[in-house]
Design a protein around this motif. Structure first.
Motif, PDB file in Angstrom:
ATOM      1  N   GLN A  59       0.941  -1.146   0.105  1.00  0.00           N
ATOM      2  CA  GLN A  59       0.067   0.082   0.066  1.00  0.00           C
ATOM      3  C   GLN A  59       0.807   1.282   0.070  1.00  0.00           C
ATOM      4  N   VAL A  81      -0.813  -4.549  -9.008  1.00  0.00           N
ATOM      5  CA  VAL A  81      -0.506  -5.228  -7.721  1.00  0.00           C
ATOM      6  C   VAL A  81      -1.416  -6.399  -7.393  1.00  0.00           C
ATOM      7  N   TYR A 107       2.486   1.264  -3.467  1.00  0.00           N
ATOM      8  CA  TYR A 107       1.615   1.831  -4.475  1.00  0.00           C
ATOM      9  C   TYR A 107       1.229   3.282  -4.709  1.00  0.00           C
ATOM     10  N   ASP A 128      -2.597  -8.394  -4.620  1.00  0.00           N
ATOM     11  CA  ASP A 128      -2.575  -8.564  -3.202  1.00  0.00           C
ATOM     12  C   ASP A 128      -3.022  -9.948  -2.614  1.00  0.00           C
ATOM     13  N   TRP A 175      -4.739  -1.983  -8.900  1.00  0.00           N
ATOM     14  CA  TRP A 175      -4.705  -3.052  -7.599  1.00  0.00           C
ATOM     15  C   TRP A 175      -5.620  -3.946  -7.558  1.00  0.00           C
TER      16      TRP A 175
END
Length: 751
Positions: free
Chosen positions: A144, A211, A147, A213, A159
């Motif tokens: 986070q 990303v 990013y 995640d 994301w």
């Protein structure tokens, strides 16, 4: 309270007396024991065996089923089992306590890790970088930070949050949304392969950052299926967070090993949450505290959770008791972080346990709209009805936040009416815990399990974002079902006519993001239904069955629904009505005296006959807190007379002057003491507006704001937008120096 409510209802049921006597004799005793057992260690084998035995007792189960079904038949089922006897904490007894704009999270040891990642990103030889570490160590938190540091360097930044069983279609839709491709792959019903081609074509030749995640597992073709091909140029980066090193091998990623906190960092983090950033009150407390930190294994999430739940006393024995329980839990399981999270859960009051577990209603990838979450809690019965219900609901959010089970923030949302929106989110591991707890309490999360016939006693079926084609629910008597969610399954186009015939206890029905165009009439028999979300569906007319939902609190309609029926006033319990495609309200809507939120298009209240709502109807709607109003030629006198001053509970107001006549915003509006958001178009605004102490968001569009320098005196303002006024060239230099402010002044139009 439960016994008293059943007593009142039993008075009108002569034949119910035998069953009620049995229930009355046993309810208080059993409930008291369960509450006591619930507070004991989850590893107490004796308690565990007793609960398992009680959970399989056919006599008790059948007896209770018989009573509840009889009550259902006579339309007498109520919220007889309050989730908790705990009253709201006086320290949080305000309806809304909000953090400022972004999640307030204290971090230690993150700066050096961010620097490491930035250096890796600058190395073009590593297109894929994976952050690897155990759960709760801070993998996602690190990404986070990275990013938000670098996303402006790229043409596109995306994301993607993964779940244990992710859907390629859902992820492709998320990417398409980030790229501004709209719902192309949904509306056309195209294949996965074609969707991947469209994404790849859009990204080709661009610098992009993606990303991935919390990726649990990966296939070799994962990136190609998502349209993310890194070989096009050297300016594309993919960041991954994972707990599984095998993922790095499959993706051929450069590994960044996430390390636990140092001892000094762990103690600093612990002190922040246990002592509000200060020092331990005495040597004994510090000694026990340091032992607690060791038991948490220097994992940030575990430290925050345990520290936030510690007793707020200076008595060492209270802390020693917590340490002993922590040691017992960890010894009983090889996995270090999850038992600690479970311990924090088991120490919650009953109401907070229910509220926390219900976070499993939302897919892991979603940030949660706090307003909707509160309605869901209320609809499920976690928050007892009555005066102070909303204060109690917000208090639950604040308590979960204080215990680090939730993060709260405000986010500025663009749209036809810009506004600050309250959101919350739970850590991925905590979301996993909520799902685990919900499964233990008869909740279904998989399509396969929902299709089986042996789970007739389930209480929730949660299939949001599961990429299903049709409601995969077997034909069975789901008399215990309270919540059904099929949200964001765009392949669902039809709801079977008999689906709701056996769901007599249904409280929450979530159908947003599906492609249904109508609802079966059987839904009208759901006398206990309180939440009905149809936003994003293809429904163009309010279904007739809604007319019979006498308990409905929350109704969200899609923008394509342009009119409301005259019978809408019969849904008398309605508190939230979202109908953004509607500009004229039927006359009878003024009978909805409980309505708190009327979320529509610009509302036209001009008097064109007796069919539609007019300004005088506001006299009865004194609970309104949100409204968008268009002032036309036939209504200007009403505004000048101060008709809006009747809405003293208003929190969000958008008002537009669409006539040529100059109008001044009436000073009587100062009676709206709770007003938080005010958006004004083409009005003259007096200096009295500066006295609105709770106003947090103000937009003045093409308004006469000659008194704008005085706006700097407003104590709570965090967002200001001024546009369309040549006399306003810049804000005073002193603005924003009295506290944290977010001030936004767009470029003014050139003459």
């Amino acid at each position: 309270m439960a016994v008293q409510k059943l007593t009142d209802e039993a008075k009108v049921l002569p034949d119910f007396s035998n069953d009620f006597s049995w229930l009355k004799d046993n309810l208080t005793t059993v409930r008291g024991f369960l509450q006591d057992a619930d507070q004991q260690s989850p590893n107490n084998e004796g308690v565990k065996q007793w609960l398992e035995k009680g959970g399989t007792s056919k006599d008790i189960k059948e007896r209770m089923r018989y009573i509840i079904e009889d009550v259902n038949k006579l339309k007498l089922l109520r919220e007889v089992f309050p989730a908790s006897d705990v009253s709201p904490s006086t320290s949080h007894s305000v309806e809304r306590k909000k953090s400022y704009l972004l999640p307030s999270v204290h971090s230690v040891g993150i700066e050096s890790k961010v620097d490491d990642m930035l250096r890796l990103l600058d190395n073009n030889a590593s297109p894929i970088i994976a952050v690897v570490g155990m759960g709760g160590i801070g993998n996602s938190y690190l990404l986070q930070h990275v990013y938000h540091n670098v996303k402006e360097r790229y043409d596109k930044s995306i994301w993607l949050s993964f779940s244990l069983s992710y859907s390629i279609s859902t992820l492709q839709c998320d990417i398409a949304s980030h790229l501004g491709l709209g719902q192309q792959n949904k509306s056309e019903g195209i294949s996965h392969e074609r969707a991947a081609e469209l994404i790849h074509e859009n990204l080709k030749g661009k610098r992009y950052l993606v990303v991935l995640d919390d990726l649990w597992e990966a296939r070799e073709d994962l990136l190609s299926k998502l349209g993310l091909l890194t070989g096009d140029n050297g300016y594309c980066k993919i960041l991954v967070s994972t707990r599984n090193r095998e993922v790095c091998t499959i993706l051929n990623a450069h590994i960044y090993e996430m390390q636990c906190l140092l001892e000094k960092e762990s103690w600093s983090l612990f002190c922040f949450y246990a002592f509000k950033g200060g020092k331990a009150p005495n040597h004994q407390i510090e000694e026990v505290g340091r032992d607690i930190v060791k038991q948490c294994g220097n994992l940030p999430l575990a430290i925050k959770m345990v520290a936030a739940s510690l007793p707020k006393t200076t008595m060492p024995r209270d802390w020693v008791r917590k340490l002993h329980r922590l040691k017992e839990v960890i010894i009983a399981d090889d996995d270090q972080i999850l038992p600690i999270l479970r311990l924090s859960y088991f120490t919650l009051p009953a109401r907070l346990k229910a509220c926390f577990a219900f976070l499993s209603f939302f897919p892991k990838v979603e940030q949660i709209n706090c307003e909707y979450l509160l309605y869901l809690w209320i609809g499920e019965g976690f928050i007892p009805a009555g005066e102070g219900q909303w204060e109690a609901a917000w208090d639950c959010i604040n308590q979960l936040t204080n215990l680090c089970l939730l993060q709260q923030w405000e986010q500025y949302e663009d749209g036809p009416c810009c506004k600050l929106v309250n959101y919350c989110k739970s850590h991925d591991l905590l979301h996993d815990l909520a799902i685990t707890i919900s499964k233990e309490n008869k909740c279904i999360f998989s399509v396969e399990e929902a299709s089986k016939g042996e789970n007739s006693d389930c209480c929730r079926i949660l299939l949001g974002m599961k990429d299903v084609n049709d409601p995969p629910i077997s034909e069975r008597r789901l008399v215990w079902l309270r919540t059904l969610s099929l949200s964001q399954n765009w392949r669902i186009t039809n709801i079977p006519g008999n689906l709701f015939t056996a769901m007599r206890g249904l409280r929450v029905l979530e159908l947003s993001g599906t492609r249904i165009s109508k609802l079966p009439q059987s839904l009208g028999k759901m006398k206990l239904l309180k939440i009905l979300n149809l936003n994003g569906t293809k429904i163009e007319k309010v279904p007739e069955c809604v007319r019979h939902l006498k308990s409905l609190l929350f109704l969200a309609l899609p923008p394509r629904c342009k009119n409301l029926p005259v019978w809408i006033n019969e849904v008398k319990c309605l508190q939230h009505l979202q109908c953004k495609g509607v500009t004229r309200m039927p006359k009878g809507i003024s009978k909805l005296v409980a309505l708190r939120t009327l979320r529509s298009d610009w509302l036209d209240l001009s008097s064109k006959g007796d069919r539609f709502m007019g300004p005088n109807d506001f006299v009865h709607m004194t609970q309104l807190q949100e409204l968008s109003l268009d002032v036309n030629n036939e209504m200007d006198s009403r505004i000048e007379e101060g008709i809006l001053a009747l809405l003293v509970k208003m929190r969000r107001l958008t008002i537009c002057n669409s006539i040529a006549k100059d109008l001044e915003l009436p000073k009587k509006m100062a009676a709206m003491e709770d007003l938080e958001s005010l958006i004004i178009w083409s009005f003259a605004v007096g200096s009295w507006i500066c006295d609105m102490a709770n106003l947090r968001e103000l937009e003045l569009k093409w308004c006469d704001c000659s008194n704008y320098p005085e706006l700097q005196t407003m104590p709570s303002l965090v967002r200001l937008e001024l546009s369309g006024n040549d006399s306003c060239k810049e804000l005073p230099k002193a603005f924003g120096q009295r506290g944290p402010r977010r001030v936004y002044t767009p470029a003014l139009p050139q003459n």
